[in-house]
Design a protein around this motif. Sequence first.
Motif, PDB file in Angstrom:
ATOM      1  N   PHE A  81       2.505  -0.270 -11.473  1.00 30.93           N
ATOM      2  CA  PHE A  81       1.748   0.136 -10.293  1.00 30.93           C
ATOM      3  C   PHE A  81       0.274   0.335 -10.645  1.00 30.93           C
ATOM      4  N   TRP A  82      -0.526   0.367  -9.620  1.00 29.39           N
ATOM      5  CA  TRP A  82      -1.916   0.731  -9.789  1.00 29.39           C
ATOM      6  C   TRP A  82      -2.036   2.234  -9.925  1.00 29.39           C
ATOM      7  N   ASP A  83      -2.975   2.648 -10.774  1.00 28.97           N
ATOM      8  CA  ASP A  83      -3.449   4.027 -10.719  1.00 28.97           C
ATOM      9  C   ASP A  83      -4.404   4.090  -9.535  1.00 28.97           C
ATOM     10  N   TYR A  84      -4.199   5.030  -8.652  1.00 30.93           N
ATOM     11  CA  TYR A  84      -4.987   5.083  -7.411  1.00 30.93           C
ATOM     12  C   TYR A  84      -6.489   5.063  -7.672  1.00 30.93           C
ATOM     13  N   ASP A  85      -6.920   5.691  -8.733  1.00 27.92           N
ATOM     14  CA  ASP A  85      -8.350   5.764  -9.023  1.00 27.92           C
ATOM     15  C   ASP A  85      -8.899   4.426  -9.505  1.00 27.92           C
ATOM     16  N   GLU A  86      -8.041   3.501  -9.908  1.00 27.41           N
ATOM     17  CA  GLU A  86      -8.487   2.212 -10.422  1.00 27.41           C
ATOM     18  C   GLU A  86      -8.603   1.141  -9.344  1.00 27.41           C
ATOM     19  N   ILE A  87      -8.053   1.417  -8.174  1.00 27.53           N
ATOM     20  CA  ILE A  87      -8.038   0.399  -7.116  1.00 27.53           C
ATOM     21  C   ILE A  87      -9.439   0.228  -6.546  1.00 27.53           C
ATOM     22  N   GLU A  88      -9.829  -1.006  -6.336  1.00 28.73           N
ATOM     23  CA  GLU A  88     -11.101  -1.285  -5.684  1.00 28.73           C
ATOM     24  C   GLU A  88     -10.916  -1.131  -4.174  1.00 28.73           C
ATOM     25  N   HIS A  89     -11.805  -0.386  -3.533  1.00 30.10           N
ATOM     26  CA  HIS A  89     -11.647  -0.057  -2.100  1.00 30.10           C
ATOM     27  C   HIS A  89     -12.645  -0.862  -1.252  1.00 30.10           C
ATOM     28  N   GLU A  90     -12.696  -2.151  -1.458  1.00 33.43           N
ATOM     29  CA  GLU A  90     -13.650  -2.921  -0.657  1.00 33.43           C
ATOM     30  C   GLU A  90     -13.362  -2.829   0.843  1.00 33.43           C
ATOM     31  N   ASP A  91     -12.078  -2.923   1.177  1.00 29.39           N
ATOM     32  CA  ASP A  91     -11.718  -2.971   2.611  1.00 29.39           C
ATOM     33  C   ASP A  91     -11.190  -1.649   3.128  1.00 29.39           C
ATOM     34  N   VAL A 151       9.259  -7.157 -11.616  1.00 29.39           N
ATOM     35  CA  VAL A 151       8.692  -7.230 -10.271  1.00 29.39           C
ATOM     36  C   VAL A 151       7.195  -6.967 -10.377  1.00 29.39           C
ATOM     37  N   ASP A 152       6.453  -7.515  -9.430  1.00 24.27           N
ATOM     38  CA  ASP A 152       5.005  -7.315  -9.391  1.00 24.27           C
ATOM     39  C   ASP A 152       4.667  -6.470  -8.175  1.00 24.27           C
ATOM     40  N   LEU A 153       4.474  -5.187  -8.401  1.00 25.58           N
ATOM     41  CA  LEU A 153       4.170  -4.276  -7.306  1.00 25.58           C
ATOM     42  C   LEU A 153       2.670  -4.023  -7.172  1.00 25.58           C
ATOM     43  N   ASN A 185       0.440  -1.371  -4.429  1.00 24.73           N
ATOM     44  CA  ASN A 185       1.258  -0.163  -4.517  1.00 24.73           C
ATOM     45  C   ASN A 185       0.757   0.664  -5.698  1.00 24.73           C
ATOM     46  N   PHE A 186       0.755   1.955  -5.582  1.00 24.00           N
ATOM     47  CA  PHE A 186       0.045   2.793  -6.541  1.00 24.00           C
ATOM     48  C   PHE A 186       0.739   4.134  -6.758  1.00 24.00           C
ATOM     49  N   TYR A 187       0.156   4.906  -7.674  1.00 23.10           N
ATOM     50  CA  TYR A 187       0.554   6.297  -7.881  1.00 23.10           C
ATOM     51  C   TYR A 187      -0.709   7.114  -8.108  1.00 23.10           C
ATOM     52  N   ARG A 188      -0.615   8.405  -7.857  1.00 22.70           N
ATOM     53  CA  ARG A 188      -1.747   9.293  -8.074  1.00 22.70           C
ATOM     54  C   ARG A 188      -1.900   9.577  -9.566  1.00 22.70           C
ATOM     55  N   ASN A 235       0.822  -1.218   0.000  1.00 22.13           N
ATOM     56  CA  ASN A 235       0.000   0.000   0.000  1.00 22.13           C
ATOM     57  C   ASN A 235       0.855   1.267   0.000  1.00 22.13           C
ATOM     58  N   CYS A 236       1.913   1.295  -0.743  1.00 21.60           N
ATOM     59  CA  CYS A 236       2.811   2.445  -0.762  1.00 21.60           C
ATOM     60  C   CYS A 236       2.513   3.343  -1.964  1.00 21.60           C
ATOM     61  N   ASP A 237       2.731   4.633  -1.764  1.00 18.98           N
ATOM     62  CA  ASP A 237       2.487   5.648  -2.784  1.00 18.98           C
ATOM     63  C   ASP A 237       3.814   5.967  -3.483  1.00 18.98           C
ATOM     64  N   PHE A 238       3.883   5.673  -4.792  1.00 17.23           N
ATOM     65  CA  PHE A 238       5.086   5.935  -5.575  1.00 17.23           C
ATOM     66  C   PHE A 238       4.899   7.134  -6.521  1.00 17.23           C
ATOM     67  N   SER A 239       3.963   8.009  -6.243  1.00 16.96           N
ATOM     68  CA  SER A 239       3.679   9.145  -7.125  1.00 16.96           C
ATOM     69  C   SER A 239       4.927   9.996  -7.334  1.00 16.96           C
ATOM     70  N   GLY A 240       5.305  10.182  -8.613  1.00 20.56           N
ATOM     71  CA  GLY A 240       6.444  11.029  -8.947  1.00 20.56           C
ATOM     72  C   GLY A 240       7.791  10.498  -8.525  1.00 20.56           C
ATOM     73  N   ALA A 241       7.861   9.240  -8.082  1.00 22.06           N
ATOM     74  CA  ALA A 241       9.135   8.674  -7.617  1.00 22.06           C
ATOM     75  C   ALA A 241      10.091   8.465  -8.795  1.00 22.06           C
ATOM     76  N   THR A 242      11.389   8.561  -8.493  1.00 22.98           N
ATOM     77  CA  THR A 242      12.428   8.256  -9.478  1.00 22.98           C
ATOM     78  C   THR A 242      13.016   6.897  -9.138  1.00 22.98           C
ATOM     79  N   ILE A 243      12.963   5.974 -10.095  1.00 16.24           N
ATOM     80  CA  ILE A 243      13.441   4.612  -9.862  1.00 16.24           C
ATOM     81  C   ILE A 243      14.611   4.350 -10.810  1.00 16.24           C
TER      82      ILE A 243
END
Length: 347
Positions: free
Chosen positions: A332-342, A305-307, A312-315, A287-295
């Motif tokens: 990564f997931w786009d934050y808006d695409e993640i299902e928020h069931e829990d 790798v499967d993140l 793990n997502f970005y805005r 559940n980490c935010d990688f928005s704008g990160a440099t890798i």
Amino acid sequence: MEKEHRSEDRVSENPTDNDKAWLRAAVVSFIFAVIAFGFAAGWVFAGADESSNERAQAFAPFGAALAAIVTFFTIVWRGVLNTRQLEYQAAQISHQAAQLEQTRRQTEAKDEETLAKLLIDAAKLIAEKDKQPQVVAGIAALDIVIRDPKHRYGVEAMDLLADLLLDTYGDQPLSRINRAVLQALGNGEKLGIMSRVEGKFTRPTATFTNNGYWHYIPGIPSLSFTGGSLSQQAYERMFPRIKLLREVTLNGVEVDLTTGRFHKCTFTDCRVTAARWYDFKDCEFVNCDFSGATIKRPPSRDLDVDLRTRRNFYRAGDPPYDQHGESLAALFWDYDEIEHEDDDIPF
């Protein structure tokens, strides 16, 4: 020899500062003036009235001169006498100052001896680790040494406290002894005193049922942790002094993995600003935010790798990039695409 003779001549030509000599001069000049005035009075009044006035006027300047001479010698005598008195007072003050300085040094030596004895006694008390009252008493004594305004044995006391913490804080929960040590170390840190001991603390790796959170540790300039967990507050306060984290779980912190401080760590609900490709092999991210990160990654090498599995997502509109500016959004997931069931993600 000629130089010494000339020096003596110069000294002899200077006015004397002997008060008795000036007193004799004043008395002699006064007696001479009295006699002169007596003769002058007889000479003035011996003539007729008209000639007496003329004689009195003629003698007047000489009388004033004699009076001035007597006054001069008297003033000089008083000045020399006052100077002697001031010199005597200055000598007394200097002597008193020397006595006070000697007393101060003796007091400081006594205080230093007392502090040294207190330090030794405290070291003996904290060595009895199976006797909690004695150890707590020893910690209190070390705290007194630390609070010495001149910090004469402050560093040594901080070293003893740091060693005690290393021996007692790790596998077990925070004890009364640990709390007392942390309090004393905090007092030293507030006074600008730091231990010279390198703090390396170890406990089992955090689990779902046993997080093993590390508390804030003051007064130790270099910290390394193996196992356990670090909260956002503790991590941020200790970050400048942390040299290495191994198998530590970090929660809700902002991290730059390129600093090389993290090995086999787990990051939960964290904000990652920079990483290297092998950090994803070495560490875990949940559940980490990688928005704008440099890798950073090697040229022409995909990040296999499967993140997305650990959410793990970005805005939106701010995906992570590699060092060449290529988007890594697919990892990564786009934050808006993640299902928020829990409602797992707190951002």
